[in-house]
Scaffold this motif. Structure first.
Motif, mmCIF file in Angstrom:
data_model
loop_
_atom_site.group_PDB
_atom_site.id
_atom_site.type_symbol
_atom_site.label_atom_id
_atom_site.label_comp_id
_atom_site.label_asym_id
_atom_site.label_seq_id
_atom_site.Cartn_x
_atom_site.Cartn_y
_atom_site.Cartn_z
ATOM 1 N N ALA A 101 0.833 -1.208 0.000
ATOM 2 C CA ALA A 101 0.000 0.000 0.000
ATOM 3 C C ALA A 101 0.864 1.253 0.000
ATOM 4 O O ALA A 101 2.055 1.208 0.339
ATOM 5 N N GLU A 102 0.207 2.352 -0.365
ATOM 6 C CA GLU A 102 0.877 3.651 -0.309
ATOM 7 C C GLU A 102 0.249 4.475 0.817
ATOM 8 O O GLU A 102 -0.982 4.540 0.927
ATOM 9 N N VAL A 103 1.099 5.089 1.632
ATOM 10 C CA VAL A 103 0.588 5.882 2.758
ATOM 11 C C VAL A 103 0.089 7.235 2.235
ATOM 12 O O VAL A 103 0.823 7.962 1.558
ATOM 13 N N LEU A 104 -1.174 7.561 2.559
ATOM 14 C CA LEU A 104 -1.750 8.848 2.155
ATOM 15 C C LEU A 104 -1.721 9.862 3.293
ATOM 16 O O LEU A 104 -1.678 11.069 3.064
ATOM 17 N N ASP A 105 -1.779 9.334 4.529
ATOM 18 C CA ASP A 105 -1.811 10.221 5.703
ATOM 19 C C ASP A 105 -1.397 9.365 6.893
ATOM 20 O O ASP A 105 -1.697 8.158 6.914
ATOM 21 N N SER A 106 -0.710 9.959 7.870
ATOM 22 C CA SER A 106 -0.255 9.128 8.991
ATOM 23 C C SER A 106 -0.040 9.953 10.245
ATOM 24 O O SER A 106 0.508 11.054 10.193
ATOM 25 N N SER A 107 -0.461 9.368 11.382
ATOM 26 C CA SER A 107 -0.127 9.983 12.661
ATOM 27 C C SER A 107 0.860 9.081 13.401
ATOM 28 O O SER A 107 1.099 9.237 14.583
ATOM 29 N N HIS A 108 1.404 8.101 12.695
ATOM 30 C CA HIS A 108 2.388 7.177 13.277
ATOM 31 C C HIS A 108 3.785 7.745 13.019
ATOM 32 O O HIS A 108 4.099 8.097 11.878
ATOM 33 N N PRO A 109 4.621 7.774 14.055
ATOM 34 C CA PRO A 109 5.940 8.410 13.859
ATOM 35 C C PRO A 109 6.824 7.700 12.819
ATOM 36 O O PRO A 109 7.680 8.331 12.203
ATOM 37 N N ASN A 110 6.601 6.394 12.600
ATOM 38 C CA ASN A 110 7.496 5.663 11.680
ATOM 39 C C ASN A 110 7.047 5.669 10.222
ATOM 40 O O ASN A 110 7.737 5.139 9.355
ATOM 41 N N PHE A 111 5.846 6.180 9.965
ATOM 42 C CA PHE A 111 5.349 6.150 8.588
ATOM 43 C C PHE A 111 4.874 7.541 8.192
ATOM 44 O O PHE A 111 4.254 8.238 8.993
ATOM 45 N N LYS A 112 5.191 7.948 6.961
ATOM 46 C CA LYS A 112 4.738 9.272 6.534
ATOM 47 C C LYS A 112 4.113 9.204 5.138
ATOM 48 O O LYS A 112 4.309 8.206 4.398
ATOM 49 N N LYS A 113 3.388 10.250 4.805
ATOM 50 C CA LYS A 113 2.715 10.338 3.494
ATOM 51 C C LYS A 113 3.730 10.036 2.387
ATOM 52 O O LYS A 113 4.862 10.528 2.437
ATOM 53 N N GLY A 114 3.327 9.214 1.436
ATOM 54 C CA GLY A 114 4.206 8.904 0.315
ATOM 55 C C GLY A 114 5.002 7.619 0.521
ATOM 56 O O GLY A 114 5.513 7.047 -0.447
ATOM 57 N N ASP A 115 5.104 7.118 1.786
ATOM 58 C CA ASP A 115 5.821 5.853 2.001
ATOM 59 C C ASP A 115 5.075 4.710 1.321
ATOM 60 O O ASP A 115 3.834 4.708 1.248
ATOM 61 N N LEU A 116 5.849 3.724 0.873
ATOM 62 C CA LEU A 116 5.244 2.475 0.405
ATOM 63 C C LEU A 116 5.473 1.442 1.506
ATOM 64 O O LEU A 116 6.560 1.404 2.101
ATOM 65 N N VAL A 117 4.457 0.654 1.795
ATOM 66 C CA VAL A 117 4.552 -0.315 2.899
ATOM 67 C C VAL A 117 4.038 -1.676 2.445
ATOM 68 O O VAL A 117 3.272 -1.773 1.480
ATOM 69 N N TRP A 118 4.486 -2.729 3.149
ATOM 70 C CA TRP A 118 3.826 -4.035 2.983
ATOM 71 C C TRP A 118 3.548 -4.593 4.368
ATOM 72 O O TRP A 118 4.258 -4.295 5.327
ATOM 73 N N GLY A 119 2.492 -5.388 4.449
ATOM 74 C CA GLY A 119 2.119 -5.981 5.733
ATOM 75 C C GLY A 119 0.629 -6.213 5.775
ATOM 76 O O GLY A 119 -0.024 -6.344 4.732
ATOM 77 N N ILE A 120 0.094 -6.246 6.995
ATOM 78 C CA ILE A 120 -1.327 -6.588 7.145
ATOM 79 C C ILE A 120 -2.209 -5.369 6.873
ATOM 80 O O ILE A 120 -2.070 -4.321 7.484
ATOM 81 N N THR A 121 -3.105 -5.558 5.899
ATOM 82 C CA THR A 121 -4.069 -4.521 5.550
ATOM 83 C C THR A 121 -5.438 -5.180 5.341
ATOM 84 O O THR A 121 -5.642 -6.327 5.751
ATOM 85 N N THR B 195 12.647 0.035 -4.206
ATOM 86 C CA THR B 195 11.495 0.204 -5.102
ATOM 87 C C THR B 195 11.880 -0.048 -6.556
ATOM 88 O O THR B 195 11.075 0.164 -7.460
ATOM 89 N N ASP B 196 13.113 -0.517 -6.772
ATOM 90 C CA ASP B 196 13.524 -0.795 -8.151
ATOM 91 C C ASP B 196 13.263 -2.252 -8.535
ATOM 92 O O ASP B 196 13.942 -2.842 -9.367
ATOM 93 N N VAL B 197 12.271 -2.847 -7.874
ATOM 94 C CA VAL B 197 11.774 -4.191 -8.218
ATOM 95 C C VAL B 197 10.254 -4.054 -8.289
ATOM 96 O O VAL B 197 9.714 -3.089 -7.749
ATOM 97 N N PRO B 198 9.555 -4.992 -8.927
ATOM 98 C CA PRO B 198 8.088 -4.845 -8.981
ATOM 99 C C PRO B 198 7.497 -4.784 -7.562
ATOM 100 O O PRO B 198 7.861 -5.593 -6.707
ATOM 101 N N LEU B 199 6.618 -3.838 -7.324
ATOM 102 C CA LEU B 199 6.050 -3.676 -5.966
ATOM 103 C C LEU B 199 5.252 -4.898 -5.536
ATOM 104 O O LEU B 199 5.171 -5.225 -4.351
ATOM 105 N N SER B 200 4.647 -5.584 -6.515
ATOM 106 C CA SER B 200 3.865 -6.786 -6.186
ATOM 107 C C SER B 200 4.746 -7.849 -5.526
ATOM 108 O O SER B 200 4.242 -8.722 -4.817
ATOM 109 N N TYR B 201 6.067 -7.783 -5.740
ATOM 110 C CA TYR B 201 6.975 -8.765 -5.131
ATOM 111 C C TYR B 201 6.869 -8.773 -3.609
ATOM 112 O O TYR B 201 7.229 -9.742 -2.959
ATOM 113 N N TYR B 202 6.379 -7.647 -3.038
ATOM 114 C CA TYR B 202 6.277 -7.592 -1.575
ATOM 115 C C TYR B 202 5.083 -8.393 -1.045
ATOM 116 O O TYR B 202 4.900 -8.508 0.151
ATOM 117 N N THR B 203 4.271 -8.957 -1.947
ATOM 118 C CA THR B 203 3.274 -9.942 -1.505
ATOM 119 C C THR B 203 3.858 -11.349 -1.604
ATOM 120 O O THR B 203 3.247 -12.305 -1.142
#
Ligand code: NDP
Length: 339
Positions: A79-99, A119-127
Motif C-alpha cells: 500500500a501507499e501511505v496517504l496520511d499518517s499519525s504514526h511516527p514511523n510512517f509518513k505520506k508517500g511511504d510504500l509499505v507491505w504488511g497486514i491490511t 522500489t527498483d523491483v516490482p512492488l507486487s513482489y512484496y506480496t
C-alpha cells in the motif's frame, strides 16, 4: 471504498459466493477520532494466501483469529501511505504488511507493517518473494531444514508462492531438488524456469510411493512439506535416516471436516526423522538479513519469481478460492486497480 466482505463462516471448500464485493463510503483523511497511530493507505496489491482459509472458519484458540462475518477480509498487501499519525510512517511511504481487502484502509495495528526500502523491483513482489512467502521459504529451508550441500530435497506445491523459492534456494545451495505440482504446465515451469532437477505431476501418479522411489532411489534427506495428507504419508516411507521435514503447511487438509489420517508416522521414530513445524510470523526479525541475501540475487537474475496477477477487487474472491484447486500459476496476487 470498494470492499471484499466475508458473508458467513465457511465449511468445506470456500466458494465465490461466500464473499461479496460492496461499496461503502470512507473519508480520505484521518481525524481526531482515529487512533493516535493511525495510517491511511491506498491499497495497491493484495496477497491470496492459503492460511486465510482457516480465518474463514469459526476458530477458537488458534494462532490466528477468525475473520468477522459481515466485515472485509484482512490479509497481506502492499500500500501507499496517504496520511499518517504514526511516527514511523509518513505520506508517500510504500509499505507491505497486514491490511484490509478494500481500496483504502485505516491501519492501526502496525506489528506486521514494513516500510519498503527497495522500489527498483516490482512492488507486487512484496506480496511474494520479498514478503511473507519469501520469508517462509527462507526460514523454512535455511533455519528449519539445516541443509547440507549435495542433499536430496523434495518440495510439494513446488510451483507456488513458497515452493518455487524453496526449490531455487536449494539448487543455489548445491542440493538435488525434485518438486511436485498439479499440472503439466507447472511441471514444465519447475524444470525449465526454476531449475529443479526433476518434477512430476502428483495427480497423474497412481502410487505416490512409486513416484518418489523413481526420483529418490536412495531416499529423501529434506522434505519441504506444503500439502500434507497422502503426500506426507508417501514421503515418510521414502525419507532417509536422520532426514528432516520442515512442516510449512498442509493445504490438502484445509477444507476437510476430518483431517486425513497419516498411516506412516512411525517412520519418524524408526528413521530418526526430525519433523519441525514453524510459523513465519515468529521469524520476522530475520527480514533485514533475508533482504540482504535476496535483493542482489534478484538483480543478478540468479533467482526468478512467477506471479499470477488478477486485476480488480471484483476478482479477489475467485483468486483466493483458486488456491485450493491449483488455479494459480505462481504467487497469486490481486492488483487492486485495473490496468
Ligand atoms: P501456493 O502458491 O502454492 O498455492 C497453493 C497451491 O497448493 C495450489 O496452487 C495447488 O497447486 C496446491 N494445492 C491445492 N490443493 C491441494 C491439494 N489438495 N493437494 C495438493 N496440493 C494442493 O501457496 P503458498 O506457496 O502460499 O503456500 C504453500 C503452503 O505453505 C501452504 O500449505 C501454506 O499454508 C503454507 N504456508 C505456511 C506458512 C508458515 O508460516 N508456516 C506461511 C506461508 C504459507 P498444485 O496445482 O500443485 O496442486
Amino acid at each position: 471504498n470498494k470492499q471484499v466482505i466475508l458473508k458467513n463462516y465457511v465449511s468445506g471448500f470456500p466458494k465465490e459466493s461466500d464473499m461479496e464485493v460492496k461499496t461503502t463510503s470512507l473519508k480520505l483523511k484521518l481525524s481526531e477520532g482515529d487512533s493516535s497511530v493511525a495510517i491511511l493507505v491506498k491499497n495497491l496489491y493484495l496477497s491470496c494466501d492459503p492460511y486465510m482459509r482457516s480465518r474463514m472458519s469459526k476458530l477458537e484458540g488458534q494462532y490466528v483469529d477468525s475473520f468477522t462475518p459481515g466485515s472485509p477480509i484482512v490479509g497481506y498487501g502492499v500500500a501507499e501511505v496517504l496520511d499518517s499519525s504514526h511516527p514511523n510512517f509518513k505520506k508517500g511511504d510504500l509499505v507491505w504488511g497486514i491490511t484490509t481487502w478494500e481500496d483504502y484502509s485505516i491501519i492501526t495495528a502496525t506489528e506486521v507493517l514494513f516500510k519498503i526500502q527497495h522500489t527498483d523491483v516490482p512492488l507486487s513482489y512484496y506480496t511474494g518473494i520479498l514478503g511473507m512467502p519469501g520469508m517462509t521459504a527462507y526460514v523454512g529451508f535455511f533455519e528449519v531444514c539445516s541443509p547440507k550441500k549435495g542433499e536430496r530435497v523434495f518440495v510439494s506445491a513446488a510451483s507456488g508462492a513458497v515452493g518455487q523459492l524453496v526449490g531455487q534456494f536449494a539448487k543455489l545451495f548445491g542440493c538435488y531438488v525434485v518438486g511436485s505440482a498439479g499440472s503439466k504446465e507447472k511441471v514444465d515451469l519447475l524444470k525449465n524456469k526454476f531449475g529443479f532437477d526433476e518434477a512430476f505431476n502428483y495427480k497423474e501418479e497412481a502410487d505416490l510411493n512409486v513416484a518418489l522411489k523413481r526420483y529418490f532411489p536412495d531416499g529423501i534427506d529434506i522434505y519441504f512439506e506444503n500439502v500434507g495428507g497422502k503426500m506426507l504419508d508417501a514421503v515418510l516411507l521414502n525419507m532417509s535416516l536422520n532426514g528432516r521435514i520442515a512442516a510449512c503447511g498442509m493445504i490438502s487438509q484445509y477444507n476437510l471436516e476430518q483431517p486425513e489420517g497419516v498411516q506412516n508416522l512411525f517412520c519418524i521414530v524408526r528413521k530418526g526423522i526430525r519433523m519441525e513445524g514453524f510459523l513465519v510470523f515468529h521469524h520476522y526479525h530475520l527480514y533485514p538479513k533475508f533482504l540482504e541475501m535476496i535483493i542482489p540475487q534478484i538483480k543478478e537474475g540468479k533467482i526468478t519469481y512467477v506471479e499470477d496477477i488478477a486485476e480488480g477487487l471484483e476478482n479477489a474472491p475467485s483468486s483466493l478460492i483458486g488456491l485450493f484447486s491449483g488455479l494459480n500459476i505462481g504467487k497469486q496476487v490481486v492488483s487492486v486497480t485495473r490496468g
